[in-house]
Write an enzyme that holds these catalytic residues in place. Structure first.
Site, mmCIF file in Angstrom:
data_model
loop_
_atom_site.group_PDB
_atom_site.id
_atom_site.type_symbol
_atom_site.label_atom_id
_atom_site.label_comp_id
_atom_site.label_asym_id
_atom_site.label_seq_id
_atom_site.Cartn_x
_atom_site.Cartn_y
_atom_site.Cartn_z
ATOM 1 N N GLY A 25 -2.560 -1.949 -7.387
ATOM 2 C CA GLY A 25 -1.435 -2.858 -7.471
ATOM 3 C C GLY A 25 -1.698 -4.016 -8.421
ATOM 4 C CG HIS A 41 -1.891 -1.072 1.315
ATOM 5 N ND1 HIS A 41 -1.813 -2.066 2.267
ATOM 6 C CD2 HIS A 41 -2.996 -1.343 0.576
ATOM 7 C CE1 HIS A 41 -2.833 -2.893 2.115
ATOM 8 N NE2 HIS A 41 -3.559 -2.485 1.097
ATOM 9 C CG ASP A 76 -5.456 -7.678 -5.249
ATOM 10 O OD1 ASP A 76 -5.744 -8.819 -4.860
ATOM 11 O OD2 ASP A 76 -4.998 -6.804 -4.491
#
Length: 283
Positions: free
Chosen positions: A144, A34, A147
């Site tokens: 990202g 993240h 996924d």
């Protein structure tokens, strides 16, 4: 850093904000993956926004919605330290009220792989991502590649609904042993954490000797996963844009995608398979 809990608040806060606005939607329990997205948004935007929302619509019956890791105070401290300007941290009732009647569905991309294993998952993802994009109105939104199927779904809904936002993909961030960073890694006990290394090993096996033969790459992934005896939801080689299953040998790029279960923890990962190099003497 300003923290908003409603769509009205975030729209008011961003009404006069400098552009471009970069947006990172998250479900919290933030990790270095993240933070890489946040760093890209902060560096590439005049105003950076993140959301923290555990989306109930993307969890099916019996999945880990209630157990999903949550640490809002820790997430907010981390986002402030990383230079985020504004955070949207709404309640479930704010984004998923009982009277909600609208669902966003992306056909085609959502029936295979994760969509086959988790029916309705991507409808929940698409609905809330569309809601968040409408609330924030960013110029760029950062997702990202870990996924990967979700990334394709978001790109499709943005294109089909003609939303004025650029979807920016960021490479998967990994731990030293190759395991993709995920909030669900926290579920892994010590033994399963060691066994989890088989996931990046399977992707490496697909890439090893990649010559465009999807069947051979799939077999190498399965062999690698069999070493640890993990429960395999899928180990596939697919078209990188449509996710259609690749068969035989094709002189084109592909994507290797894996989903496994270790105990009660489900892990997904993927890796690109580039255009295969021609063998000596082959045109």
């Amino acid at each position: 850093m300003e923290v908003c809990t409603t769509v009205t608040q975030v729209r008011r806060a961003l009404a006069e904000a400098p552009r471009p606005v970069g947006f990172v939607p998250t479900m919290g329990a933030l990790h270095e993956g993240h933070r890489a997205l946040v760093a890209a948004a902060v560096a590439g935007s005049a105003t950076s926004v993140a959301s923290v929302f555990v989306n109930p619509l993307q969890f099916g019956p019996g999945e880990d919605f209630d157990a999903y890791p949550r640490d809002l105070d820790g997430d907010l401290a981390l986002l402030e330290r990383d230079g985020v300007d504004l955070v949207l941290a709404p309640s479930a009732d704010e984004l998923t009220p009982p009277q909600r009647r609208t669902e966003v569905r992306v056909r085609g991309l959502t029936e295979t792989l994760e969509g086959a294993v988790r029916p309705g998952h991507f409808d929940g993802v698409a609905t809330i991502v569309t809601t968040l994009l409408g609330a924030v109105g960013p110029d760029r939104a950062y997702f990202g590649e870990k996924d990967y199927q979700q990334l394709l779904v978001v790109r499709a809904l943005v294109a089909d609904l003609q939303l004025p936002v650029e979807v920016v993909a960021h490479p998967t961030v990994r731990e030293r042993d190759g395991l993709a960073l995920s909030s669900r890694n926290a579920y892994l006990g010590p033994e399963d954490r060691v066994r989890a290394r088989v996931v990046p090993a399977a992707l490496a096996a697909a890439a090893d000797g990649w010559d465009g033969d999807a069947d051979a790459a799939r077999a190498r992934m399965r062999s690698a996963l069999d070493v640890e005896g993990v429960a395999v939801d899928y180990a596939e080689v697919a078209d990188p844009e449509t996710l259609e299953r690749r068969e035989g040998r094709t002189p084109a790029p592909a994507r290797a995608l894996v989903a496994v279960r270790l105990g009660g923890t489900r892990l997904i990962d993927n890796a690109p398979l580039p255009v295969p190099e021609a063998a000596p003497g082959r045109q």
